[in-house]
Enzyme design. Structure first.
Site, short mmCIF file in Angstrom:
data_model
loop_
_atom_site.label_atom_id
_atom_site.label_comp_id
_atom_site.label_asym_id
_atom_site.label_seq_id
_atom_site.Cartn_x
_atom_site.Cartn_y
_atom_site.Cartn_z
N GLY A 8 0.82 -1.22 0.00
CA GLY A 8 0.00 0.00 0.00
C GLY A 8 0.84 1.26 0.00
N ARG A 11 0.82 5.94 -1.75
CA ARG A 11 0.56 7.25 -1.13
C ARG A 11 0.60 7.12 0.39
NH1 ARG A 11 -6.06 7.33 -1.82
NH2 ARG A 11 -6.41 6.15 0.09
N VAL A 61 -3.38 -7.25 -1.72
CA VAL A 61 -2.76 -8.03 -0.65
C VAL A 61 -3.77 -8.82 0.20
CG1 VAL A 61 -0.58 -6.77 -0.46
CG2 VAL A 61 -2.58 -5.95 0.80
N ASN A 87 1.67 -2.43 5.45
CA ASN A 87 1.08 -1.10 5.63
C ASN A 87 -0.31 -0.94 5.03
OD1 ASN A 87 1.29 2.06 5.84
ND2 ASN A 87 0.88 1.61 3.68
N SER A 139 -2.84 0.28 14.99
CA SER A 139 -3.46 1.59 15.19
C SER A 139 -3.84 1.72 16.65
CB SER A 139 -4.72 1.71 14.33
OG SER A 139 -5.50 2.81 14.75
N TYR A 152 -12.53 -2.02 11.73
CA TYR A 152 -11.14 -1.53 11.69
C TYR A 152 -10.40 -1.87 12.99
CZ TYR A 152 -7.33 1.86 10.95
OH TYR A 152 -6.10 2.47 10.80
N ALA A 154 -11.06 -4.21 15.11
CA ALA A 154 -10.86 -5.67 15.18
C ALA A 154 -9.64 -6.07 14.36
CB ALA A 154 -12.09 -6.40 14.65
N LYS A 156 -7.07 -4.21 13.51
CA LYS A 156 -5.82 -3.65 14.04
C LYS A 156 -5.42 -4.31 15.37
CE LYS A 156 -5.00 -0.95 10.61
NZ LYS A 156 -3.79 -1.13 9.77
N ILE A 185 -2.86 10.65 11.90
CA ILE A 185 -1.80 11.11 11.02
C ILE A 185 -2.44 11.78 9.81
CG2 ILE A 185 0.32 10.40 9.81
CD1 ILE A 185 0.25 9.72 12.89
P1 NAP Z 1 -4.04 5.63 2.80
O1 NAP Z 1 -3.52 7.00 2.54
O2 NAP Z 1 -5.47 5.33 2.51
O3 NAP Z 1 -3.09 4.58 2.05
C1 NAP Z 1 -3.34 3.20 2.10
C2 NAP Z 1 -2.82 2.59 0.82
O4 NAP Z 1 -3.14 1.18 0.82
C3 NAP Z 1 -3.50 3.21 -0.41
O5 NAP Z 1 -2.54 3.52 -1.38
C4 NAP Z 1 -4.43 2.08 -0.84
O6 NAP Z 1 -4.71 2.04 -2.23
C5 NAP Z 1 -3.63 0.84 -0.45
N1 NAP Z 1 -4.48 -0.33 -0.45
C6 NAP Z 1 -5.78 -0.44 -0.08
N2 NAP Z 1 -6.23 -1.67 -0.26
C7 NAP Z 1 -5.21 -2.40 -0.77
C8 NAP Z 1 -5.07 -3.75 -1.17
N3 NAP Z 1 -6.09 -4.62 -1.07
N4 NAP Z 1 -3.88 -4.17 -1.68
C9 NAP Z 1 -2.84 -3.31 -1.80
N5 NAP Z 1 -2.92 -2.00 -1.42
C10 NAP Z 1 -4.09 -1.56 -0.92
O7 NAP Z 1 -3.82 5.24 4.34
P2 NAP Z 1 -2.71 5.72 5.39
O8 NAP Z 1 -3.35 6.72 6.27
O9 NAP Z 1 -1.43 6.01 4.71
O10 NAP Z 1 -2.59 4.38 6.26
C11 NAP Z 1 -1.54 3.43 6.09
C12 NAP Z 1 -1.65 2.39 7.20
O11 NAP Z 1 -1.54 3.05 8.47
C13 NAP Z 1 -2.98 1.66 7.23
O12 NAP Z 1 -2.77 0.31 7.58
C14 NAP Z 1 -3.75 2.38 8.30
O13 NAP Z 1 -4.74 1.58 8.87
C15 NAP Z 1 -2.65 2.72 9.28
N6 NAP Z 1 -2.99 3.83 10.15
C16 NAP Z 1 -3.22 5.08 9.67
C17 NAP Z 1 -3.55 6.11 10.54
C18 NAP Z 1 -3.81 7.52 10.07
O14 NAP Z 1 -4.10 8.37 10.91
N7 NAP Z 1 -3.69 7.83 8.80
C19 NAP Z 1 -3.66 5.85 11.91
C20 NAP Z 1 -3.43 4.56 12.37
C21 NAP Z 1 -3.08 3.56 11.49
P3 NAP Z 1 -6.01 2.82 -2.82
O15 NAP Z 1 -5.55 4.20 -3.06
O16 NAP Z 1 -6.34 2.08 -4.06
O17 NAP Z 1 -7.09 2.70 -1.78
#
Ligand code: NAP
Length: 244
Positions: A8, A11, A61, A87, A139, A152, A154, A156, A185
């Site tokens: 992932g 971005r 994935v 990720n 998370s 979500y 569950a 994490k 974030i």
């Molecule tokens: P994001 O900007 O939405 O990026 C997630 C990436 O994963 C996107 O590029 C998405 O692609 C890709 N993805 C989704 N489904 C996929 C799949 N089946 N196979 C391969 N790639 C896939 O999210 P983020 O905020 O950077 O979060 C990254 C990680 O950190 C996640 O696991 C999230 O739960 C965790 N997290 C984030 C925060 C926060 O505040 N942002 C807090 C706690 C934990 P698409 O563009 O096609 O959807």
């Protein structure tokens, strides 16, 4: 040169981790659900400009067979897989009474089953190498729960159990496995929250600001580094003091 795989990573946090690990000297295998995620996106060029090799491997994935195929291709392209960052993640929020079965199952399969898939196939490569670092994105929602995020939280929380199990199963082969648990974030994922919710969250954060993606990437870089060689099975919260 060592290789890092970040799922992932088109971005958000994943792209920042990929760029940071490239700065640390790793060749980078980028992944996202489709090649089109990398259209109009310079992450691959930015990484190559750092003087390391970088290639995109499109795969969903949540799909066991696609992960098996992708890991084979990455191994064939780079020779070793030294760091895996699980990720990729999605949200499909809603209060329990209104959450559909479809949205429950989807979040579990993308966020949680993906960790099983990628750890199984990459772990097998790392076991033969007798070394490796696996870093999972949990998370604060997985540690403390969060209203509106039954699916979500569950997924994490499960990742924390999977991290400790991986650390115990693979430790004797020189492989460490740790998790980071970000708070809020600044990414496209949190941009979806309402202004009301954002203000309420900010009030609970000791540092009174959202985290930046580079602040997650820095901790992941540490967990992949020689300085973290005796750290395994741990969950590091990166939340600006949200959870105190
Ligand atoms: P994001 O900007 O939405 O990026 C997630 C990436 O994963 C996107 O590029 C998405 O692609 C890709 N993805 C989704 N489904 C996929 C799949 N089946 N196979 C391969 N790639 C896939 O999210 P983020 O905020 O950077 O979060 C990254 C990680 O950190 C996640 O696991 C999230 O739960 C965790 N997290 C984030 C925060 C926060 O505040 N942002 C807090 C706690 C934990 P698409 O563009 O096609 O959807």
């Amino acid at each position: 040169m060592a290789t890092a795989v970040i799922t992932g990573s088109a971005r958000g946090i994943g792209a920042a981790i990929a760029e940071r690990l490239a700065k640390d000297g790793y060749n980078i295998a980028l992944n996202d659900i489709s090649q089109s995620c990398f259209d109009n996106n310079d992450i691959s060029d930015r990484i190559k400009a750092l003087g390391v090799e970088c290639e995109i491997f499109a795969a969903d994935v949540s799909k066991h067979d696609q992960c098996e195929d992708m890991v084979k291709k990455i191994k064939a392209r780079f020779g070793t897989i030294d760091v895996l960052v699980n990720n990729a993640g999605i949200t499909r929020d809603g209060l329990l009474a209104r959450m559909s079965e479809e949205n429950y199952d989807l979040v579990i399969s993308v966020n949680q089953k993906s960790v099983f898939n990628m750890t199984k196939f990459t772990g097998s490569v790392m076991m033969k190498q007798r070394s490796g670092r696996i870093i999972n994105l949990s998370s604060v929602a997985g540690v403390y729960g969060n209203a509106g995020q039954m699916n979500y939280s569950a997924s994490k929380a499960a990742i924390i159990g999977m991290t400790k199990t991986t650390a115990k199963e693979l430790g004797s082969r020189g492989i460490t496995c740790n998790a980071v648990a970000p708070g809020f974030i600044d990414t496209p994922m949190t941009a979806q929250l309402s202004d009301e919710m954002k203000a309420a969250i900010l009030g609970q954060i000791a540092l009174k600001r959202y985290g930046q993606v580079e602040e997650i990437a820095g901790v992941v870089s540490f967990l992949a580094s020689p300085d973290a060689s005796y750290v395994t099975g741990q969950v590091i919260e990166i939340s600006g003091g949200l959870s105190m």
